[in-house]
Scaffold this active site. Sequence first.
Site, PDB file in Angstrom:
ATOM      1  N   MET A 177       9.032  31.524  -3.372  1.00 24.74           N
ATOM      2  CA  MET A 177       8.760  31.006  -4.718  1.00 24.74           C
ATOM      3  C   MET A 177       7.628  31.791  -5.371  1.00 24.74           C
ATOM      4  O   MET A 177       7.012  31.327  -6.330  1.00 24.74           O
ATOM      5  CB  MET A 177       8.416  29.519  -4.655  1.00 24.74           C
ATOM      6  CG  MET A 177       9.569  28.678  -4.105  1.00 24.74           C
ATOM      7  SD  MET A 177       9.531  26.969  -4.653  1.00 24.74           S
ATOM      8  CE  MET A 177       7.944  26.450  -4.049  1.00 24.74           C
ATOM      9  N   HIS A 184       3.976  35.547   3.442  1.00 22.99           N
ATOM     10  CA  HIS A 184       5.226  36.111   2.911  1.00 22.99           C
ATOM     11  C   HIS A 184       5.387  37.568   3.362  1.00 22.99           C
ATOM     12  O   HIS A 184       6.485  38.004   3.712  1.00 22.99           O
ATOM     13  CB  HIS A 184       5.223  36.058   1.380  1.00 22.99           C
ATOM     14  CG  HIS A 184       5.117  34.680   0.800  1.00 22.99           C
ATOM     15  ND1 HIS A 184       3.959  34.211   0.223  1.00 22.99           N
ATOM     16  CD2 HIS A 184       6.018  33.673   0.701  1.00 22.99           C
ATOM     17  CE1 HIS A 184       4.155  32.982  -0.220  1.00 22.99           C
ATOM     18  NE2 HIS A 184       5.394  32.623   0.067  1.00 22.99           N
TER      19      HIS A 184
HETATM   20  P1  AMP Z   1       7.354  29.578  -0.441  1.00 26.12           P
HETATM   21  O1  AMP Z   1       7.109  30.705  -1.375  1.00 26.12           O
HETATM   22  O2  AMP Z   1       6.202  28.684  -0.242  1.00 26.12           O
HETATM   23  O3  AMP Z   1       8.642  28.853  -0.726  1.00 26.12           O
HETATM   24  O4  AMP Z   1       7.588  30.257   0.994  1.00 26.12           O
HETATM   25  C1  AMP Z   1       8.556  31.246   1.175  1.00 26.12           C
HETATM   26  C2  AMP Z   1       8.706  31.546   2.641  1.00 26.12           C
HETATM   27  O5  AMP Z   1       7.464  31.983   3.168  1.00 26.12           O
HETATM   28  C3  AMP Z   1       9.109  30.305   3.446  1.00 26.12           C
HETATM   29  O6  AMP Z   1      10.056  30.685   4.425  1.00 26.12           O
HETATM   30  C4  AMP Z   1       7.819  29.875   4.044  1.00 26.12           C
HETATM   31  O7  AMP Z   1       7.963  29.150   5.236  1.00 26.12           O
HETATM   32  C5  AMP Z   1       7.144  31.217   4.292  1.00 26.12           C
HETATM   33  N1  AMP Z   1       5.699  31.039   4.439  1.00 26.12           N
HETATM   34  C6  AMP Z   1       4.869  30.365   3.605  1.00 26.12           C
HETATM   35  N2  AMP Z   1       3.617  30.354   4.084  1.00 26.12           N
HETATM   36  C7  AMP Z   1       3.647  31.034   5.258  1.00 26.12           C
HETATM   37  C8  AMP Z   1       2.663  31.374   6.256  1.00 26.12           C
HETATM   38  N3  AMP Z   1       1.388  30.995   6.143  1.00 26.12           N
HETATM   39  N4  AMP Z   1       3.057  32.061   7.333  1.00 26.12           N
HETATM   40  C9  AMP Z   1       4.356  32.457   7.477  1.00 26.12           C
HETATM   41  N5  AMP Z   1       5.315  32.177   6.579  1.00 26.12           N
HETATM   42  C10 AMP Z   1       4.977  31.475   5.489  1.00 26.12           C
END
Ligand code: AMP
Length: 421
Positions: A177, A184
């Site tokens: 997102m 990420h």
């Molecule tokens: P989001 O942008 O929050 O929807 O996250 C996108 C992807 O990044 C999802 O698969 C999350 O689980 C992953 N993600 C977010 N924060 C972390 C983190 N601290 N470590 C590893 N992966 C992450």
Amino acid sequence: MSRAVVAYLGVGANLGDREANIAASIDRLRRVPGVEVEALSPLHESEPVGGAPQARFLNGAVRLRTSLSPHALLAICQAIERDLGRPTPHGRNQPRPIDLDLLLYGDLTLDSSDLQLPHPRLFDREFVLRPLRALGVDLAAAPRPVRPVLVRAASEFAALSSSWWRGGCTIGLVPTMGALHAGHASLVQAARAECDRVAATIFVNPLQFGPHEDLALYPRPFAADLALLAREGVDAVFAPDDHEMYGERFASRISVGAEAEGMEGAARAGHFAGVATVVAKLFVLARPTHAYFGEKDGQQLEVIERLTLDLGFAIAIRRCPTVRAPDGLALSSRNVYLSPADRAAAPVLHRALADVKQAWVGGERDADALERRGQAVIAAEPRAKLDYFVVRDARAFVAARFVGDGGKTTRLIDNMPLDRS
Ligand code: AMP
């Protein structure tokens, strides 16, 4: 040679008699009609990048003049690689008797399924840059790789992935997102390490936000996100708007069963149906061979694994470990909302998880007792308001709210496997 173009190849070897292999490859090049080898740079050694432990490489670059098209030259390079014993198809970052990469072809920039010019990782690799400099290439004046391709239209994204499929590429998908951070980036790195092409998506999915959640406020630092993805070497960024994803009267939802119940599913009505729907849409558009998700969103991963199995997507779902700040706080796009005092208090989530894990390692298996321990750690931090602390399937999950100084609430989640490090 009339109408000839100056092109540069990278040569490398780390199996067998490396120097002899490189010499043999140049020798074969010299014999190709329409190719005139002009110069070979000095060879130098470099450490292998990625893959299993393997021998050091010997690297160099070749300047040639050619009347062949870029694709014809690529085919010649591949034929020579095969000839000198490099197996096809070959995995990424494998040891090899010879590697011939088309780096530059005049001023041409090109993005086709099987050939990208300049070579997409040219400017990241000192072992390529050094021999090019030795051949007198003015790197500042060289064309830049067209990376990443920014795609706004769903149809265009689907067409790009189809072209990758036709070229026989493995495709890694990293849905996000935006508001990207090192967590990420770690997903992109995992994708780069095993896939031929990597697409990241940036889409703040309205379907997964409740009416009173932070959809409008969700951070959208698009330029910084693109810069991070370019640095990490993704091939394409798909960043549609809401209309492009859902059209005028979009009405369908994918609802997932038990995995979506409790915890986030209970706290955020409709959230996982929204997640499952957008992920399924992205899977259909991108047709990835691999998709990368963070364990940070542990329940989301369970939902996505269930969805993938149930709907029969032939996609390998990769779980990527949570990336944390040095004080233990899991990196999250929402951390920017925290007031300084809340930011200082927020590592309590990680402390609670680590405490419960220690009890587990000490032999405690009673879920109630483990949950009470975790709850007690959170309760000792007055700035944190516990939503839940749950132990299930050898994993502890926590969610807590931080009310902040201006009354704006930030909700954070985290989780930890109890039976592995
Ligand atoms: P989001 O942008 O929050 O929807 O996250 C996108 C992807 O990044 C999802 O698969 C999350 O689980 C992953 N993600 C977010 N924060 C972390 C983190 N601290 N470590 C590893 N992966 C992450």
